[in-house]
Scaffold this motif. Structure first.
Motif, short mmCIF file in Angstrom:
data_model
loop_
_atom_site.label_atom_id
_atom_site.label_comp_id
_atom_site.label_asym_id
_atom_site.label_seq_id
_atom_site.Cartn_x
_atom_site.Cartn_y
_atom_site.Cartn_z
N LEU A 129 0.98 -1.34 -0.30
CA LEU A 129 -0.42 -0.36 -0.13
C LEU A 129 1.19 0.92 -0.06
O LEU A 129 1.57 1.52 0.97
CB LEU A 129 -0.41 -0.12 1.26
CG LEU A 129 -1.79 1.29 1.93
CD1 LEU A 129 -2.53 1.34 0.21
CD2 LEU A 129 -2.29 1.07 2.92
N VAL A 130 0.90 2.18 -1.05
CA VAL A 130 1.61 2.75 -1.11
C VAL A 130 1.33 4.44 -0.68
O VAL A 130 -0.18 4.77 -1.22
CB VAL A 130 2.31 3.07 -2.66
CG1 VAL A 130 3.08 4.28 -2.51
CG2 VAL A 130 3.66 1.84 -3.20
N VAL A 131 1.52 4.92 0.33
CA VAL A 131 0.51 6.83 0.44
C VAL A 131 1.62 7.78 0.10
O VAL A 131 2.89 7.42 0.53
CB VAL A 131 0.54 5.92 2.25
CG1 VAL A 131 -0.12 7.18 3.14
CG2 VAL A 131 -0.54 5.31 2.70
N SER A 132 0.76 8.37 -0.22
CA SER A 132 2.10 9.61 -0.56
C SER A 132 1.46 10.55 -0.04
O SER A 132 0.62 10.96 0.38
CB SER A 132 1.81 9.28 -2.49
OG SER A 132 0.17 10.24 -2.82
N GLY A 133 2.10 11.46 0.32
CA GLY A 133 2.22 12.60 0.88
C GLY A 133 3.43 13.29 1.40
O GLY A 133 3.94 13.50 1.85
N PRO A 134 3.38 15.02 2.59
CA PRO A 134 4.29 15.16 3.03
C PRO A 134 4.31 14.49 4.61
O PRO A 134 3.94 13.62 5.36
CB PRO A 134 3.64 16.62 3.56
CG PRO A 134 2.51 16.45 3.72
CD PRO A 134 1.76 15.44 2.34
#
Lengths: 499, 226
Positions: free
Chosen positions: A340-345
């Motif tokens: 599960l790839v989570v993108s964000g700051p």
């Protein structure tokens, strides 16, 4: 005329009413409670559907159909095609799967509680075998299996009422059932409660299953089913969504930081229970076994074989989060991994990267016995000094465990070596024999009797034994002669060839 | 000479082999599934090979009522002989020496009757097939578009691994809950006989007019028939 009378009567009655009201106010009686708000009518899950039948939108994993927004039960048509296909489970490795809809796991079906579901099970003409379907959502013999035995090139139809909300496995139930399930014939049906599951940002469909092949893990080519491995519950592959890499890399599940993610996670089996875990994640909500009562803050949840769970996580920290069956050999060596790839700051306030890397000299732990560092094993023949040093190290890591670092022994348990009359009088061969083969039975040292068991240490080399004995015989106040490696070898070989 | 030939012909009638058939010694047959009974199977003759496309073409030519454009819908479903190029021509998808498929039970019986025989019963077929080589990998794989030719091995060929075969008493096979889920294993003599389960499950799902892309047949003959 009548009106005037009525008007006078009306005015009089109003005055009387006002007096009553004033009287009531003066008496300070409590105002009558406001009428209770009408209870919302129970959701309709039993009426007979009217209107045009709806053809259910079925999806392939990991996608999930949209939630049905309906106030009343509908007549829903489910068209499910059984197709036997040869697919890759790993690059270069293929397997003949039997599928609901061309994929493993089978298509995801989503209906509303109360729906009348008309199932059309079609078996492709190119199929070799008869297939049917058992919905765990259905109460009745076989869960539909007996109503749906379908020969290749045929279609069976049967209808059921989805009375019970929940997430349910379906699978083929034709004998031999374990083989049909092992070959990929499992999927899930979600019967949504009428008010719908709480809103989330993303929903995904994942299903675990095992594959039993005659060939070894990653053996290339078309693999055959291995019934004996199935009976022994020794799968070759344990997979999410029917293939290694089904949820990896560009096929990974995705989310943004702040998303609330729901995973409908099922376990087709046919044998294993899954310990489902997202590395670096905590399920803030779990519906264990996909039942109605939620649990919170769960790290790893069990999914029974032929069962399911609903898990929800809120992804606040970005990065790659690995889905595993936490029975870790299955993840590491049989393929049970997804991503599960989570993108964000980045969120350093929640988890930092490594902040420092400093040297450590090993002196943190100074209590108890000092274990001398053993330098790399010497190569080539040892001289006496080298052997003595090796012997001292061997004594420190092996003999001192019982005889103590200064050879003082433990009263009543382990005989001393320091100033030992036994050591002084025994022959070299006897002492060497004790180290190689152990010593049992009573022995008297310095007037005290010990009756323990000294374990055999044949794993020590001739140099190690000779060195340790030489060290013991020259330390702790002893002044005894050295022991040579050739003597140890002689004792070792003599007893090895003794009848 | 003529009388000798006549005597020889008369002597040969009782024991002459039907052309292309092999004698199967009888014996005690026990069904591997608990629902089956035991049967004492009398000796019989069985086709050495499954019926081929070429042989079936000869049949529908001699008996045009069984052509796919003339057959009554009661006797076969719409996929009857679908892979033949025409009602009277085989074409690329039906090789002459490949087994005929997409035939119903009615059509298979009619062919065997035309040949002076009948379909084998379950006990007879299973007895003949008991020691035939049986590879589970055939059961796992879908049916190819063009079926391969008969292998022509020694003895009775291709009982397993080429096509499923009709039996006369297919409707006695267990069906429904007896072949579903764990039900199929209750009381079974050998729950590990997976290929047997697959074969029995198939028979339980057939109807007399069913046709399938991997279902063919071969004929049996009584010892003193014809």
């Amino acid at each position: 005329m009548g009106t005037r009378t009525a008007t006078v009567a009306g005015v009089l009655s109003k005055i009387c009413l006002s007096l009553v009201v004033v009287a009531a106010a003066c008496h300070r009686e409590p105002a009558p409670p406001p009428p209770a708000p009408a209870a919302p009518p129970p959701a309709d899950v039993t009426s007979t559907p009217t209107g045009e039948p709806i053809v259910a939108q079925l999806t392939s994993a990991p996608a999930v159909p949209t939630r049905p927004y309906r106030q009343h039960p509908a007549h829903v048509i489910v068209n499910l095609v059984v197709k036997e296909v040869i697919k890759e489970i790993s690059p270069g490795t293929r397997y003949a799967f039997w599928t609901f809809g061309g994929d493993v796991p089978g298509k995801f079906i989503r209906v509303r509680q109360g729906d009348v579901v008309e199932v059309h099970l079609k078996n492709d003409p190119s199929s070799k075998l008869v297939h049917n379907i058992d919905f765990h959502a259905v109460v009745g013999p076989g869960g539909g299996a007996m109503s749906s035995m379908t020969a290749p090139g045929h279609e069976s139809q049967f209808t059921f009422r989805a009375r019970y909300p929940g997430l349910y496995v379906y699978h083929c139930a034709t004998a031999p059932v374990p083989m049909h399930v092992a070959n990929g014939m499992y999927g899930m049906i979600l019967v949504e409660p009428p008010e719908g599951l709480p809103r989330v940002d993303r929903e995904y469909y994942v299903m675990q299953g095992e594959v039993y092949t005659t060939g070894a893990y990653h053996a290339p080519g078309l693999q055959d089913f291995d019934m004996n491995k199935g009976i022994d519950e020794r799968p070759t592959y344990v997979l999410f969504n029917g293939a290694e890499g089904a949820l990896v890399g560009d096929k990974a599940l995705s989310a943004k930081t702040g998303d609330r993610v729901r995973i409908f996670i099922g376990n087709g089996g046919p044998n294993l229970v899954s310990s489902f875990h997202v590395i670096g994640g905590i399920f803030d909500t779990v519906y264990p076994e996909a039942g109605a009562v939620p649990q919170h803050n769960v790290q790893t949840t069990l999914i029974p074989s032929g069962g399911a769970a609903i898990v929800e996580l809120t992804m606040d920290v970005p990065g790659t989060f690995t889905l595993v069956d936490h029975s870790l050999f299955r993840a590491f060596q049989q393929g049970a991994v997804g991503q599960l790839v989570v993108s964000g700051p980045t969120r350093d306030d929640l988890l930092t990267a490594k902040q420092f890397d400093r040297p450590y000299d090993g002196t943190e732990y100074a209590g108890g016995m000092v274990v001398p560092q053993i330098s790399a094993a010497p190569t080539g023949p040892l001289d006496d000094a080298g052997r003595l040093e090796l012997g001292k190290a061997t004594f420190g890591r092996i003999c001192a465990m019982c005889h103590q670092p200064q050879g003082q022994g433990v009263a009543g348990t382990f005989p001393p070596l320091a100033g030992s009359d036994y050591l002084a009088s025994a022959a070299h061969d006897t002492i060497i024999g004790h180290v190689l083969h152990g010593l049992q039975g009573p022995v008297t040292v310095n007037g005290a009797t010990y009756n323990g068991a000294m374990p055999p240490m044949q794993f020590l080399s001739d140099d190690e034994i000779a060195g340790a004995l030489t060290y013991v015989r020259s330390a702790f106040g002893n002044h005894l002669d050295a022991v040579k490696p050739a003597e140890v070898a002689k004792v070792r070989n003599r007893t090895a060839s003794a009848p | 000479m003529r009388s000798l030939a006549l005597i020889a012909a008369l002597a040969g009638v009782a024991s002459a082999a039907p052309p292309g058939a092999v004698r199967v010694a009888g014996g005690m047959y026990t069904s591997p599934l608990p629902q089956g009974a035991m049967a004492d199977v009398a000796p019989f003759w069985l086709d050495r090979e499954p019926v081929t496309n070429a042989q079936f073409l000869a049949f529908v030519t001699a008996r045009p009522a069984w052509r796919r454009d003339r057959i009554a819908t009661l006797y076969a479903d719409p996929a009857y002989l679908a892979r033949w190029a025409a009602p009277d021509r085989l074409g690329a998808r039906a090789r002459p020496r490949a087994p005929v498929v997409e035939v119903s039970w009615f059509a298979a019986r009619a062919y065997c009757a035309w040949r002076g025989g009948r379909l084998p019963g379950e006990a007879e077929w299973e007895l003949a097939a008991r020691d035939a080589p049986d590879d589970i990998s055939w059961y796992e794989q879908p049916v190819p578009d063009v079926l391969p030719d008969i292998s022509g091995g020694a003895g009775i060929a291709d009982l397993h691994g080429l096509v499923w075969e009709w039996i006369d008493d297919f409707s006695a096979a267990p069906s429904g809950e007896k072949m579903s889920c764990g039900g199929g294993a209750i009381g079974a003599a050998d729950p590990g006989a997976y290929t047997t389960f697959l074969r029995f499950a198939l028979r339980g799902a057939l109807e007399a007019r069913s046709t399938m892309s991997s279902l063919g047949f071969r004929c049996a003959y009584d010892e003193r028939s014809r």
